[in-house]
Write an enzyme that holds these catalytic residues in place. Structure first.
Site, PDB file in Angstrom:
ATOM      1  N   ASP A 278       0.856  -1.192   0.000  1.00  0.00           N
ATOM      2  CA  ASP A 278       0.000   0.000   0.000  1.00  0.00           C
ATOM      3  C   ASP A 278       0.893   1.243   0.000  1.00  0.00           C
ATOM      4  O   ASP A 278       1.887   1.315   0.734  1.00  0.00           O
ATOM      5  CB  ASP A 278      -0.915  -0.012   1.225  1.00  0.00           C
TER       6      ASP A 278
ATOM      7  N   ASN B  94     -12.958  -3.543   2.426  1.00  0.00           N
ATOM      8  CA  ASN B  94     -13.938  -2.467   2.566  1.00  0.00           C
ATOM      9  C   ASN B  94     -14.874  -2.512   1.362  1.00  0.00           C
ATOM     10  O   ASN B  94     -14.411  -2.544   0.220  1.00  0.00           O
ATOM     11  CB  ASN B  94     -13.235  -1.110   2.639  1.00  0.00           C
TER      12      ASN B  94
ATOM     13  N   GLN C 193     -14.297   2.342   1.524  1.00  0.00           N
ATOM     14  CA  GLN C 193     -13.713   1.988   0.222  1.00  0.00           C
ATOM     15  C   GLN C 193     -13.475   3.256  -0.588  1.00  0.00           C
ATOM     16  O   GLN C 193     -14.385   4.079  -0.745  1.00  0.00           O
ATOM     17  CB  GLN C 193     -14.642   1.036  -0.551  1.00  0.00           C
TER      18      GLN C 193
ATOM     19  N   VAL D 274     -11.095   2.989  -3.510  1.00  0.00           N
ATOM     20  CA  VAL D 274     -10.741   2.531  -4.859  1.00  0.00           C
ATOM     21  C   VAL D 274     -11.734   1.435  -5.231  1.00  0.00           C
ATOM     22  O   VAL D 274     -11.816   0.402  -4.535  1.00  0.00           O
ATOM     23  CB  VAL D 274      -9.291   2.000  -4.922  1.00  0.00           C
TER      24      VAL D 274
ATOM     25  N   HIS E 241     -10.357  -5.214  -3.501  1.00  0.00           N
ATOM     26  CA  HIS E 241      -9.006  -5.455  -2.972  1.00  0.00           C
ATOM     27  C   HIS E 241      -9.081  -5.929  -1.528  1.00  0.00           C
ATOM     28  O   HIS E 241      -9.965  -5.531  -0.779  1.00  0.00           O
ATOM     29  CB  HIS E 241      -8.125  -4.203  -3.077  1.00  0.00           C
TER      30      HIS E 241
ATOM     31  N   HIS F 182      -6.960  -5.941   1.975  1.00  0.00           N
ATOM     32  CA  HIS F 182      -5.834  -5.394   2.725  1.00  0.00           C
ATOM     33  C   HIS F 182      -5.290  -6.506   3.623  1.00  0.00           C
ATOM     34  O   HIS F 182      -6.068  -7.250   4.235  1.00  0.00           O
ATOM     35  CB  HIS F 182      -6.282  -4.272   3.661  1.00  0.00           C
TER      36      HIS F 182
HETATM   37  P1  AMP Z   1      -9.755   1.312   0.400  1.00  0.00           P
HETATM   38  O1  AMP Z   1      -9.833   2.559   1.237  1.00  0.00           O
HETATM   39  O2  AMP Z   1     -10.186   0.064   1.110  1.00  0.00           O
HETATM   40  O3  AMP Z   1     -10.459   1.488  -0.938  1.00  0.00           O
HETATM   41  O4  AMP Z   1      -8.229   1.087   0.114  1.00  0.00           O
HETATM   42  C1  AMP Z   1      -7.543   1.674  -0.952  1.00  0.00           C
HETATM   43  C2  AMP Z   1      -6.087   1.624  -0.605  1.00  0.00           C
HETATM   44  O5  AMP Z   1      -5.340   1.817  -1.790  1.00  0.00           O
HETATM   45  C3  AMP Z   1      -5.628   2.696   0.386  1.00  0.00           C
HETATM   46  O6  AMP Z   1      -5.077   2.062   1.530  1.00  0.00           O
HETATM   47  C4  AMP Z   1      -4.596   3.506  -0.408  1.00  0.00           C
HETATM   48  O7  AMP Z   1      -3.521   3.935   0.381  1.00  0.00           O
HETATM   49  C5  AMP Z   1      -4.167   2.495  -1.457  1.00  0.00           C
HETATM   50  N1  AMP Z   1      -3.631   3.043  -2.686  1.00  0.00           N
HETATM   51  C6  AMP Z   1      -4.175   4.033  -3.456  1.00  0.00           C
HETATM   52  N2  AMP Z   1      -3.420   4.255  -4.526  1.00  0.00           N
HETATM   53  C7  AMP Z   1      -2.373   3.388  -4.464  1.00  0.00           C
HETATM   54  C8  AMP Z   1      -1.247   3.124  -5.297  1.00  0.00           C
HETATM   55  N3  AMP Z   1      -1.015   3.798  -6.414  1.00  0.00           N
HETATM   56  N4  AMP Z   1      -0.384   2.160  -4.913  1.00  0.00           N
HETATM   57  C9  AMP Z   1      -0.592   1.471  -3.772  1.00  0.00           C
HETATM   58  N5  AMP Z   1      -1.634   1.659  -2.957  1.00  0.00           N
HETATM   59  C10 AMP Z   1      -2.514   2.614  -3.294  1.00  0.00           C
END
Ligand code: AMP
Length: 113
Positions: A31, A86, A93, A95, A99, A101
């Protein structure tokens, strides 16, 4: 659309990531904003927006993602970790490409916020 997210761009090789595991069904990487000493993400190559969009045809894929979560946690020599998915904005969430974590390397409180 899951095909337009930053994770889709990582899968297409358009932006870099700190990769730790890859196979024909998923990719795992660190991350970019870790909340613990070890914070990994596992994403399916299939563009599912979230767990909400998964169905019976995804049973094998979802099981595989969980096994990869355990594999990369062990690869990182974690003896305890948390696996989080999430689903939806209200759950944090940000993204919209499914995914997992994997978070570890420090003690983790329960329940989460
Ligand atoms: P969520 O909040 O569950 O959607 O998690 C999305 C995660 O993606 C967050 O922990 C961000 O820090 C991570 N994230 C966003 N962009 C990137 C990236 N380019 N490379 C690695 N992690 C990322």
């Amino acid at each position: 659309m899951a095909g337009d997210t930053i994770f889709a761009r990582i899968l297409r090789g358009e932006i870099p990531c700190d990769e730790i595991y890859s196979d024909d069904r998923c990719l795992a990487f660190r991350d970019i904003a870790p909340i613990a000493p070890v914070h990994l993400l596992i994403i399916p190559r299939k563009p599912l927006e979230s767990l909400r969009e998964a169905d019976e045809t995804d049973v094998d894929l979802l099981g595989h993602l969980l096994l990869v979560a355990a594999k990369v946690a062990k690869q990182e020599e974690l003896d305890a970790w948390r696996t989080v998915i999430n689903s939806g904005e209200g759950a944090g969430q940000t993204v919209f490409h499914l995914h997992l974590h994997v978070i570890g390397g420090r003690s983790l409180d329960w329940p989460p916020g």
